[in-house]
Design an enzyme around this catalytic site. Structure first.
Site, short mmCIF file in Angstrom:
data_model
loop_
_atom_site.label_atom_id
_atom_site.label_comp_id
_atom_site.label_asym_id
_atom_site.label_seq_id
_atom_site.Cartn_x
_atom_site.Cartn_y
_atom_site.Cartn_z
N HIS B 63 -10.53 12.77 -7.54
CA HIS B 63 -10.88 11.53 -8.24
C HIS B 63 -12.23 11.63 -8.94
O HIS B 63 -12.41 11.17 -10.05
CB HIS B 63 -10.89 10.40 -7.21
CG HIS B 63 -11.15 9.06 -7.78
ND1 HIS B 63 -10.17 8.30 -8.35
CD2 HIS B 63 -12.30 8.34 -7.87
CE1 HIS B 63 -10.70 7.16 -8.77
NE2 HIS B 63 -11.98 7.15 -8.49
N SER B 113 -8.03 3.90 -13.62
CA SER B 113 -6.94 3.57 -12.71
C SER B 113 -7.48 2.99 -11.41
O SER B 113 -8.57 3.33 -10.97
CB SER B 113 -6.15 4.83 -12.38
OG SER B 113 -6.97 5.73 -11.68
N HIS B 114 -6.72 2.10 -10.81
CA HIS B 114 -6.99 1.66 -9.44
C HIS B 114 -5.66 1.57 -8.72
O HIS B 114 -5.35 0.57 -8.09
CB HIS B 114 -7.76 0.33 -9.43
CG HIS B 114 -8.92 0.35 -8.49
ND1 HIS B 114 -9.26 -0.70 -7.69
CD2 HIS B 114 -9.80 1.32 -8.20
CE1 HIS B 114 -10.32 -0.37 -6.96
NE2 HIS B 114 -10.66 0.85 -7.26
N ASN B 115 -4.88 2.65 -8.85
CA ASN B 115 -3.49 2.64 -8.39
C ASN B 115 -3.33 2.57 -6.89
O ASN B 115 -2.64 1.70 -6.36
CB ASN B 115 -2.76 3.88 -8.91
CG ASN B 115 -2.84 4.01 -10.41
OD1 ASN B 115 -3.08 3.01 -11.09
ND2 ASN B 115 -2.66 5.20 -10.93
N ARG B 135 -18.31 -2.87 -14.65
CA ARG B 135 -19.64 -2.29 -14.39
C ARG B 135 -19.86 -1.01 -15.19
O ARG B 135 -20.98 -0.71 -15.60
CB ARG B 135 -19.84 -2.04 -12.89
CG ARG B 135 -20.18 -3.28 -12.11
CD ARG B 135 -20.71 -2.95 -10.71
NE ARG B 135 -19.78 -2.12 -9.96
CZ ARG B 135 -18.69 -2.57 -9.35
NH1 ARG B 135 -18.39 -3.84 -9.40
NH2 ARG B 135 -17.89 -1.75 -8.68
N GLU B 332 -18.37 2.32 -0.57
CA GLU B 332 -17.98 1.89 -1.91
C GLU B 332 -18.15 0.38 -2.07
O GLU B 332 -17.39 -0.27 -2.78
CB GLU B 332 -16.54 2.30 -2.19
CG GLU B 332 -16.39 3.80 -2.26
CD GLU B 332 -15.00 4.26 -2.61
OE1 GLU B 332 -14.11 3.41 -2.77
OE2 GLU B 332 -14.81 5.47 -2.70
N SER B 333 -19.15 -0.17 -1.40
CA SER B 333 -19.42 -1.60 -1.56
C SER B 333 -19.54 -1.90 -3.05
O SER B 333 -20.15 -1.14 -3.79
CB SER B 333 -20.72 -1.98 -0.85
OG SER B 333 -20.53 -1.93 0.54
N GLY B 555 -12.24 8.49 -20.56
CA GLY B 555 -11.01 8.10 -19.89
C GLY B 555 -11.03 8.50 -18.45
O GLY B 555 -12.09 8.68 -17.85
N ASN B 556 -9.87 8.63 -17.91
CA ASN B 556 -9.76 8.77 -16.46
C ASN B 556 -8.44 9.47 -16.15
O ASN B 556 -7.48 9.33 -16.90
CB ASN B 556 -9.81 7.33 -15.88
CG ASN B 556 -9.45 7.25 -14.43
OD1 ASN B 556 -8.44 6.65 -14.08
ND2 ASN B 556 -10.24 7.85 -13.58
#
Lengths: 82, 763
Positions: B63, B113-115, B135, B332-333, B555-556
């Site tokens: 990631h 993505s936040h799959n 952000r 990951e706050s 991108g990602n």
């Protein structure tokens, strides 16, 4: 009225934005000694008859699987008021 | 309780790492491979401390490190000409690309993505997906102005889809609406390949003045490193390495690590606070905290600036005092930012953050040394070269293999499917009421679309459009597309098509396409057949960008999108940004006036393989996807631009999934204005039968409506530009029907009933 009371809290290590907002408001209102607030929910299951052991078992199951989101919440108590 | 200052706290220090070189470490559990662990030891000349191990494991995860995709992503940077870079202020590698749009203004945009988090906890997963991308945009110095979401869900009737759809849509609307950002478009697709692995991609656009541009760099020794925003808690610890890089088992969501919980009101304050900091000029570099938290922010800021840092980890403000240093580094706050602030600006910095009641703490400072030192009290727990954590992670050239199923798949053409032309009307109605083509307003109406008053176009138009300058009307249009079915049949062509369609969707709004972002959703890179798909798709996209002359700005990549051994269709979501000099010239996707001529631009071929007609009506997926001719796309886009500049076009709608038939119905439903359509001339000219005329998904086609008085001018323009043009009908306000001669006269109310009731009925 007989009822089963389910109490649910956000998991201890997760952010509770609602609690944080209320804590800030309390401190602003002069309650300097309150160092934190966490807000959960209380759910009442009403019955038109006496609550049985079986009802409690079922309530515990529903509390865990349906009433709470066990990714972010804990069931902290399941109690009965007959 | 008073503790002796020099007493060891029990954490694993650099000292320990030297004195106990053989200590067993959980590198495997943290997702590292044996050789990766060995190379960490080689870099450091000793075993890593547990804090260093945490940092490397999370930063070297797929990631964060792009280790399997890097060698392919390079072509997005290589296949560009100086001409393509003309408007590019910041390219790939930063938090988001920045594009000059003129008048001293720029926009920045990116999709991510936040799959996986959105499958485990759909509400918070989708919500924090929005928060994270916003952000990213903010950290470029821009004010976020809009969001969009690209969603892929499982089979519409599956009960788990209901859980995911409700959670994801609620999460997006909650976070976006609370932030006060309009959601101006996106995609919603249902297919059972996404059942155990939905795709939740989030896009954001921001606007800035050229001089406000910020970069994630720590370049001046002595500058302070400041963490501000929310406190650090045990949110999504290990989320990056564990959540985003491993596959779900067949049995569903059994792995349930702590997820992140978002607080959009805190983010809103953070946005305003950051913008004030930028404008006051007190920040020398800024980085948002997303995946990999403090590990990522410190190492990237230092590495980008070619400098080092000395950090006191005990200075991090905690929500939970029991957190270990390793956990603090990996947390990951949400709603946190890391700024680099010159010492003499500290007072100004404090004044601004205090005004916004944002908490902050000085973690340390930038040093003139290629080293990242992190202390825990008086003990040193990290001592590494920052580049090795942030940028010089492992790079894999993974095995690639032409899929065994591919030839059979491509040979299985849709030509064997029966074309019952007498049923064309029924098929059209069935398609418009299938979940993939039905009205999506049940979803989009849950989002604010017009908040802030700068939305010029939003769903259901082909692209979203925002006004950036209220004085001149200068604006941008944005559209995203990906057709997983086409990409499955041919990832190279499919990726080209995704770009072509997004490009066309921007062109139909009246804007000139200028830049590209992407979110490449694929299965496991450890599967050589998936890697082949990835190789083909990235090559297709990079080649197509070059041919269209618009650069990829960022991108990602999201890998490991699969359930068990079954990967999703390769789904490279491509976003195209266009610029329009005055949003007053925007073109909607539906006709409005009575008696205007309807033209089809482009040529129709018999291309039903991979179409909605084949898949949604006949459950068939095979053959070859429609051909993409980017030269034609360019000519078409330039024609549309010329025609809208002259105000010749009343409406323009892209012909894509579902074909001409669906496009006509959608253009009629948009403003409830019917049409009379004839297809015989089209069938004769292009040599296609009725089924192909209605349902073929040939590319480079657009339907437009043009006022009668502009007819001659418009046709002449088409001829001059060499774009095939054919009058296929007229708009009809009176009849409240779409009358396709030789097919059926379909009542608009009946079409709307079939189209609008589907999603509310399902969810």
């Amino acid at each position: 009225m007989p009822k089963i009371i389910v109490e649910i809290m956000p998991k201890q290590d997760l952010l509770d934005p609602q609690g944080k907002a209320v804590a800030n408001a309390l401190v602003r209102g002069g309650n300097k000694d309150i160092s934190g607030v966490r807000i959960g929910k209380r759910i009442e299951l009403h019955f038109d008859r006496e609550v049985t052991e079986k009802d409690i078992e079922e309530a515990k199951k529903q509390a865990k699987e349906f009433l709470s989101n066990d990714v972010i919440e804990d069931v902290v108590a399941v109690t009965v008021e007959n | 309780m008073f503790k002796n200052k020099n007493q060891p706290s029990g954490v694993d220090t650099v000292e320990n790492a030297k004195s106990e070189p053989d200590k067993d470490q959980p590198w495997k559990e943290l997702g590292l491979k044996q050789d990766e662990y060995e190379s960490i030891k080689e870099i450091l000349g000793r075993r890593p401390t547990s804090s260093e191990l945490a940092m490397y494991s999370v930063m070297w995860s797929e990631h964060c490190s792009y280790k399997s995709s890097k060698i392919y992503l390079r072509q997005f940077g290589e296949k560009v000409t100086p001409e393509m870079k003309k408007h590019l202020m910041v390219g790939m590698g930063e938090n988001a690309g920045v594009v000059d749009i003129g008048e001293g203004l720029a926009v920045t945009f990116k999709v991510e993505s936040h799959n996986h988090p959105s499958y485990i906890e759909p509400f918070q997963g989708a919500a924090t997906g929005v928060g994270g991308i916003v952000r990213d945009i903010l950290s470029m110095g821009a004010r976020p102005v809009a969001v969009m979401d690209q969603l892929r869900f499982g089979a519409p009737q599956d009960p788990d889809t209901t859980r995911v759809v409700h959670g994801v849509v609620d999460g997006i609307s909650f976070y976006g609406n609370c932030l006060g950002l309009p959601n101006i478009g996106g995609e919603t697709v249902f297919d059972k390949v996404y059942q155990g692995n939905p795709l939740v991609n989030a896009l954001s656009i921001g606007a800035l003045k050229h001089e406000d541009l910020q970069l994630a760099k720590a370049t001046n020794p002595g500058d302070l490193v400041i963490l501000f925003g929310a406190r650090t808690g045990a949110d999504g610890i290990g989320g990056v390495s564990v959540l985003a890089s491993e596959t779900f088992g067949d049995e569903g969501p059994t792995k349930r690590p702590a997820v992140q919980v978002g607080d959009p009101f805190a983010e809103k304050v953070l946005i305003e606070c950051c913008l004030e900091l930028f404008h006051a000029g007190v920040v020398a570099g800024i980085q948002d905290l997303g995946g990999a938290g403090i590990s990522c922010a410190t190492s990237e800021l230092a590495s980008n600036g070619g400098k080092g840092m000395k950090i006191q980890l005990k200075n991090v403000l905690l929500r939970d005092e029991s957190l270990t240093p390793e956990e603090i580094l990996m947390s990951e706050s949400q709603e946190r930012m890391c700024a680099v602030v010159p010492k003499k600006k500290l007072k100004d910095f404090e004044k601004i953050v205090n005004k916004w009641e944002v908490e902050y703490s000085v973690l340390g400072e930038v040093i003139d040394e290629d080293r990242l030192y992190i202390d825990w009290g008086h003990e040193e727990i990290v001592n590494v070269p920052p580049r090795t954590v942030a940028h010089d992670g492992p790079v894999y050239d993974r095995p690639v293999e032409y899929p065994k199923y591919q030839d059979a798949l491509n040979a299985d053409s849709s030509s064997k499917l029966k074309r019952a032309e007498t049923e064309a009307a029924a098929q059209l109605m069935e398609l418009i009421s299938s979940p993939n083509h039905a009205d999506k307003s049940w979803i989009t109406n849950q989002y604010d679309k017009y908040v802030m008053g700068n939305t010029a176009l939003a769903m259901p138009d082909d692209g979203g459009m925002m006004r950036i300058s209220e004085e001149t009307g200068l604006g941008v249009a944005l559209a995203t597309d990906a057709n997983g079915k086409y990409c499955y049949l041919d990832p190279y062509e499919g990726a080209r098509q995704a770009l072509a369609e997004a490009y066309r969707n921007v062109a139909v709004t009246g804007a000139a396409p200028r830049a590209v972002t992407n979110c490449l959703n694929f299965g496991s890179p450890e599967n050589p057949e998936v890697m082949w798909q990835f190789k083909q798709a990235t090559a297709g996209l990079a080649d197509a960008c070059q041919e269209l002359g618009i650069p990829v700005t960022g991108g990602n990549v999201s890998f490991y999108n699969q359930t068990g051994e079954t990967a999703i269709y390769p789904t490279p979501v491509v976003g195209v940004l266009g610029v329009i000099d005055d949003v007053a010239r925007r073109v909607p996707s539906g006709w409005q006036d009575d008696g205007n001529n309807i033209y089809l631009l482009g040529t129709t071929y018999d291309e039903l393989d991979g179409s909605a007609w084949a898949k949604d009506l006949h459950n068939h997926l095979g053959g070859r996807p429609p051909k993409v001719d980017l030269q034609k796309e360019k000519e078409l886009a330039s024609l549309l631009y010329g025609a809208t500049q002259q105000g010749l076009i009343e409406a323009a709608h892209d012909v894509s999934e579902g074909g001409l038939g669906i496009a006509i119905l959608e253009a009629s439903l948009r403003f409830n204005v019917g049409a009379r359509i004839w297809l015989t001339e089209l069938m004769e000219r292009d040599g296609v039968n009725l089924t192909a005329a209605l349902f073929s998904e040939s590319q480079s086609r657009v339907i437009v409506s043009v006022g009668r008085e502009d007819d001659v001018k418009f046709q002449a323009l088409c001829e001059a530009r060499g774009v095939p043009v054919l009058r296929i009908g007229v708009t009809d306000k009176e009849n409240q029907a779409v009358d396709i001669q030789g097919v059926a006269k379909l009542d608009l109310a009946a079409i709307r009933g079939a189209w609008a009731g589907v999603l509310p009925g399902l969810y």
